[in-house]
Write a protein that holds these residues in place. Structure first.
Motif, PDB file in Angstrom:
ATOM      1  N   VAL A 124     -15.145 -64.005   4.301  1.00  0.00           N
ATOM      2  CA  VAL A 124     -15.661 -65.039   3.869  1.00  0.00           C
ATOM      3  C   VAL A 124     -17.148 -65.091   3.236  1.00  0.00           C
ATOM      4  CG1 VAL A 124     -15.984 -67.576   3.891  1.00  0.00           C
ATOM      5  CG2 VAL A 124     -13.907 -66.468   4.941  1.00  0.00           C
ATOM      6  N   HIS A 175     -18.425 -73.249   1.965  1.00  0.00           N
ATOM      7  CA  HIS A 175     -17.072 -73.089   1.832  1.00  0.00           C
ATOM      8  C   HIS A 175     -15.970 -74.352   2.242  1.00  0.00           C
ATOM      9  CE1 HIS A 175     -17.865 -69.140   0.169  1.00  0.00           C
ATOM     10  NE2 HIS A 175     -18.620 -69.074   1.002  1.00  0.00           N
ATOM     11  N   TYR A 231      -6.242 -71.214   3.291  1.00  0.00           N
ATOM     12  CA  TYR A 231      -6.881 -71.334   1.729  1.00  0.00           C
ATOM     13  C   TYR A 231      -8.634 -71.092   1.879  1.00  0.00           C
ATOM     14  CZ  TYR A 231      -2.746 -73.176  -0.027  1.00  0.00           C
ATOM     15  OH  TYR A 231      -1.445 -73.537  -0.390  1.00  0.00           O
ATOM     16  N   VAL A 232      -9.182 -70.426   1.132  1.00  0.00           N
ATOM     17  CA  VAL A 232     -10.592 -70.261   1.217  1.00  0.00           C
ATOM     18  C   VAL A 232     -11.143 -71.141  -0.234  1.00  0.00           C
ATOM     19  CG1 VAL A 232     -12.759 -68.866   0.937  1.00  0.00           C
ATOM     20  CG2 VAL A 232     -10.912 -68.525   2.802  1.00  0.00           C
ATOM     21  N   ASP A 233     -11.579 -72.041  -0.052  1.00  0.00           N
ATOM     22  CA  ASP A 233     -12.020 -72.857  -1.393  1.00  0.00           C
ATOM     23  C   ASP A 233     -10.853 -72.801  -2.430  1.00  0.00           C
ATOM     24  OD1 ASP A 233     -14.556 -73.048  -0.626  1.00  0.00           O
ATOM     25  OD2 ASP A 233     -15.056 -71.027  -1.238  1.00  0.00           O
ATOM     26  N   SER A 285      -7.244 -63.789   6.634  1.00  0.00           N
ATOM     27  CA  SER A 285      -7.729 -63.565   5.370  1.00  0.00           C
ATOM     28  C   SER A 285      -7.811 -62.057   5.116  1.00  0.00           C
ATOM     29  CB  SER A 285      -8.912 -64.439   4.841  1.00  0.00           C
ATOM     30  OG  SER A 285      -9.822 -63.984   5.630  1.00  0.00           O
ATOM     31  N   LEU A 309     -12.608 -74.169   4.204  1.00  0.00           N
ATOM     32  CA  LEU A 309     -11.648 -73.430   4.763  1.00  0.00           C
ATOM     33  C   LEU A 309     -10.558 -74.328   5.306  1.00  0.00           C
ATOM     34  CD1 LEU A 309     -14.054 -71.307   6.970  1.00  0.00           C
ATOM     35  CD2 LEU A 309     -13.355 -70.781   4.612  1.00  0.00           C
ATOM     36  N   LEU A 352     -11.192 -65.303   7.943  1.00  0.00           N
ATOM     37  CA  LEU A 352     -10.568 -66.485   8.663  1.00  0.00           C
ATOM     38  C   LEU A 352      -9.397 -66.212   9.260  1.00  0.00           C
ATOM     39  CD1 LEU A 352     -10.643 -69.477   8.749  1.00  0.00           C
ATOM     40  CD2 LEU A 352      -9.676 -69.460   6.249  1.00  0.00           C
TER      41      LEU A 352
END
Length: 787
Positions: free
Chosen positions: A681, A686, A713-715, A677, A688, A661
């Motif tokens: 991912v 998800h 942020y991821v999740d 990130s 994002l 990401l």
């Protein structure tokens, strides 16, 4: 002979109706057909082109195709506009004065008065609405800028877009300017993407000509006798001055003499052509423009190149206009086409005293570095530039007149005009000196084709056309002028023409330098006390019949004539809805206007939809905000853009690349701040998210929006964090928002557009509930520069 029986729609049925078809006879409502031999009508509206720039007006920019039209017809030496784009365009299309149209200035600065509200009344019908009912096809290409900016989204309303005002087809852009390499395009009532990329040879001027030719040919092969009206409003030569390098290179060294010598050369050319008498004087030197010889060698080199790029841009547009002429000739329609070519106002001074490599810096109040601009001299006009020339070239481009666009001296309001109709006139290559104004174009066309202005259009009773025809001058060089009086007003800058005399009341002053001596600047309010003082001693008087360049103020010699002209201006102002007189700018910007939708803080987008215009995108400047994408990652991963806005000269992109990401933020083409990130991912659904939180105050005067903290942020798990020392204070590049792909130039360096997302993108949501920090003065400067 056909046995077909036709009757006028609404009249009695002339056939016979029996009990069966066998004992009945049919008849048909007759289609609307133009008279046999009715001419086509083509308006070519240039943008920000001065009186002294086209080669057929003595200028040093080669425009052989416009010259070709002039050689087959007429040049009008005394044509006038309103001095600004939207107002002039409203008058060109309706035959009414700009205040009568509610278009006192640009649409973005509308206020709640009849002459200023930006809502063009339907009782002021456009030529397109008149001619479509007269049996014409009607086509609009290029710049519109005649609908309220609040309405220019895919949600409409569309009744003031071109198709709502009598045009059957539209291909172009709705706002005041666009990137010529990556334009915000609308076809009919919907957003479309450009047919190819700049690296494949794309440029808007070529695209507009392609579309114009296609529309003409599609209509012609199906109904060869049916005439058309085409409103062809190229983006040239408004900034950004974008053009293929080889076109700019054709002018290498052509402007090394500088703007002072340019004026002298062009004025001599104009005398030789016969636009001015041999004893005419050049207007005085403008105190806002430095002498060319006072500049350093590097300044002269950079500024000359900026003019080369502008000249190439205009010549390139002329070249593609020539393709339209060639097509008309090929299908046998050139001689029976009434062609009118005009600029919407004088040359533009919006590049400021030093010009700009990237106008987004100016729009954002970012100080420009001469050294940085000089280092990028070879990139001027290209895809990574958003350039404009310095106002010395503006002054020169309006030779031989004073001043420029937005001011009602002749430099802003007297513009080149070319007309040809070989089948309808015998004159070839001649000059006409009769006074005329763009409100005269509609009645001239109507007289030429033998039509009357309709009493009603779509059930709406029509107001009188305010212009007068100059068709009587086509073959009569000595015919009298029928247009004897014309008022002007733009941001409180006033003037009036009557019978060879011209009075001007400049606001805030005759020049920025002189205004500053009196403690005034553009945008200052005109109070009743100030207005009284201006009407006592703020007017200048010129005997245009003997002094066409406004070189000598004779107010002191003819006080009674000046008083009469001032009284005439006030009478015209009452008649044409010019009041209340308003010299302000910030209050206009801040004025509350009716909106199609209610204010909101949450924006939801779905992939591969229409491009959202830049002004309608979520307001992410100088406030906390978040962007959240709901995605599904398939087996093997996904990549591509989730959402993006802007391009090389400023913007952002939220995307996946290499499975990771990313968020990239482009500060006015100078700095790029990125987050990404560390991990890929994974497969699955998800959330994002990108968040921005301000950490300080903006510095608007130095072109810096709030500093802040960007987070990915991821999740709900933080995966990246970076500090932004500053952000764009007001605007990204003028490219709209696209979801699921990147429309136009990339804001990020990590991919090539359109870089469509390869997973499943359910939605992208913006939340802008955070408190906004504003600067109305800076926002005003941006809007004024984009006219």
């Amino acid at each position: 002979m056909s046995d077909l029986v036709e009757y006028e729609q609404g009249s009695r049925f002339p056939g016979r109706i029996g009990r069966t078809a066998d004992d009945s006879s049919p008849a048909w409502p007759a289609p609307v057909r133009a008279p046999d031999g009715a001419p086509n009508v083509l308006f070519f509206v240039l943008d920000d082109v001065g009186y002294g720039q086209l080669s057929c007006f003595g200028g040093l920019v080669s425009t052989p195709n416009i010259d070709r039209v002039a050689a087959s017809g007429l040049r009008y030496a005394n044509m006038h506009t309103t001095a600004l784009c939207s107002p002039t365009r409203s008058s060109i299309l309706t035959g009414r004065n700009h205040h009568s149209n509610g278009v006192a200035c640009i649409m973005e600065l509308a206020t709640g008065y009849p002459g200023y509200d930006g809502r063009m009344p339907f009782e002021n019908g456009m030529l397109s609405e008149m001619l479509v009912e007269y049996g014409y096809n009607t086509f609009c290409l290029g710049k519109w800028h005649l609908s309220p900016s609040e309405d220019n989204t895919p949600a409409g309303p569309f009744h003031r877009w071109p198709l709502g005002r009598g045009f059957e087809r539209f291909y172009g852009f709705l706002g005041g300017e666009t990137n010529q390499w990556y334009p915000d395009l609308t076809q009919d009532n919907g957003s479309v993407t450009q047919p190819r990329q700049p690296e494949d040879g794309y440029h808007l001027s070529e695209d507009l000509a392609d579309q114009a030719i296609k529309l003409m040919l599609d209509a012609h092969v199906n109904a060869p006798e049916k005439p058309f009206f085409m409103y062809y409003a190229t983006g040239a030569a408004h900034a950004p001055h974008h053009v293929p390098k080889e076109w700019a290179d054709r002018y290498a060294g052509a402007f090394d003499m500088g703007w002072d010598a340019y004026r002298e050369t062009v004025f001599e050319n104009q005398k030789q052509i016969g636009l001015f008498a041999a004893d005419s004087e050049l207007s005085p030197r403008d105190p806002d423009v430095p002498e060319w010889t006072s500049l350093s060698a590097d300044e002269r080199r950079l500024y000359a190149r900026m003019m080369e790029v502008y000249a190439g841009f205009l010549s390139h547009a002329d070249h593609h206009f020539g393709r339209i002429l060639d097509t008309l000739e090929r299908i046998g329609e050139l001689d029976n086409t009434i062609i009118m070519i005009v600029s919407d106002n004088g040359a533009s001074a919006e590049g400021g005293p030093t010009g700009s490599f990237n106008e987004m810096l100016f729009f954002n109040m970012v100080p420009e570095s001469f050294e940085d601009n000089l280092a990028k001299i070879d990139d001027l006009g290209g895809t990574r530039a958003y350039n404009h020339y310095p106002w010395g070239w503006t002054w020169a481009g309006n030779t031989p007149f004073r001043r420029w666009k937005r001011e009602t001296y002749r430099g802003g309001s007297t513009d080149p005009f070319v007309l040809a109709w070989p089948a309808g006139m015998t004159a070839r290559g001649e000059i006409r000196t009769q006074y005329a104004h763009v409100i005269d174009m509609v009645p001239t066309v109507l007289e030429a084709i033998g039509a009357d202005a309709p009493a009603t259009i779509g059930g709406v009773t029509q107001s009188p056309v305010e212009g007068v025809s100059f068709a009587h001058t086509f073959d009569a060089a000595d015919a009298p002028t029928k247009h004897t009086t014309q008022y002007f007003e733009m941001f409180g800058h006033r003037s009036i023409y009557h019978d060879g005399w011209r009075a001007v009341c400049p606001w805030p002053g005759p020049s920025f330098t002189e205004a500053a001596r009196h403690g005034r600047k553009m945008g200052d309010a005109i109070t009743p006390e100030v207005l009284d003082q201006l009407d006592r001693d703020g007017w200048e008087l010129y005997h245009i019949a003997e002094d066409p360049t406004e070189a000598t103020d004779v107010a002191a010699e003819f006080p009674e004539r000046l008083r009469e002209l001032i009284a005439t201006w006030w009478a015209e102002a009452e008649k044409y809805k010019v009041l209340p007189l308003d010299g302000s700018l910030q209050p206009r910007l801040a004025a509350e206007r009716p909106q199609t939708s209610k204010p909101r803080t949450r924006y939801v987008y779905y992939p591969n939809g229409a491009v959202v215009p830049a002004f309608a995108a979520p307001p992410v400047f100088n406030r906390p905000y978040s962007i959240e994408a709901d995605v599904e990652i398939p087996d093997g991963g996904a990549q591509g853009v989730l959402v993006a806005q802007g391009g090389d000269a400023g913007g952002y992109s939220f995307y996946l690349e290499g499975g990771r990401l990313h968020y990239a933020y482009n500060y006015v083409g100078r700095d790029q701040f990125t987050l990404h990130s560390g991990d890929v991912v994974p497969k699955g659904r998800h959330t994002l998210r990108y968040e921005f939180e301000p950490t300080g105050q903006p510095d608007f005067k130095n072109g810096k929006g709030v500093p802040g903290r960007g987070q990915l942020y991821v999740d709900s798990q933080l995966v990246a964090n970076v500090e932004f020392p500053h952000t764009a204070p007001l605007i990204f590049e003028l490219e709209g928002l696209s979801c699921g792909y990147d429309f136009g130039a990339p804001a990020a360096d990590g991919y090539e557009p359109p870089f469509e997302f390869t997973g499943i993108l359910h939605s992208v949501t913006f939340d802008v509930t955070g408190e906004l920090i504003k600067d109305d003065e800076a926002e005003l400067a941006r809007i004024m520069a984009q006219q």
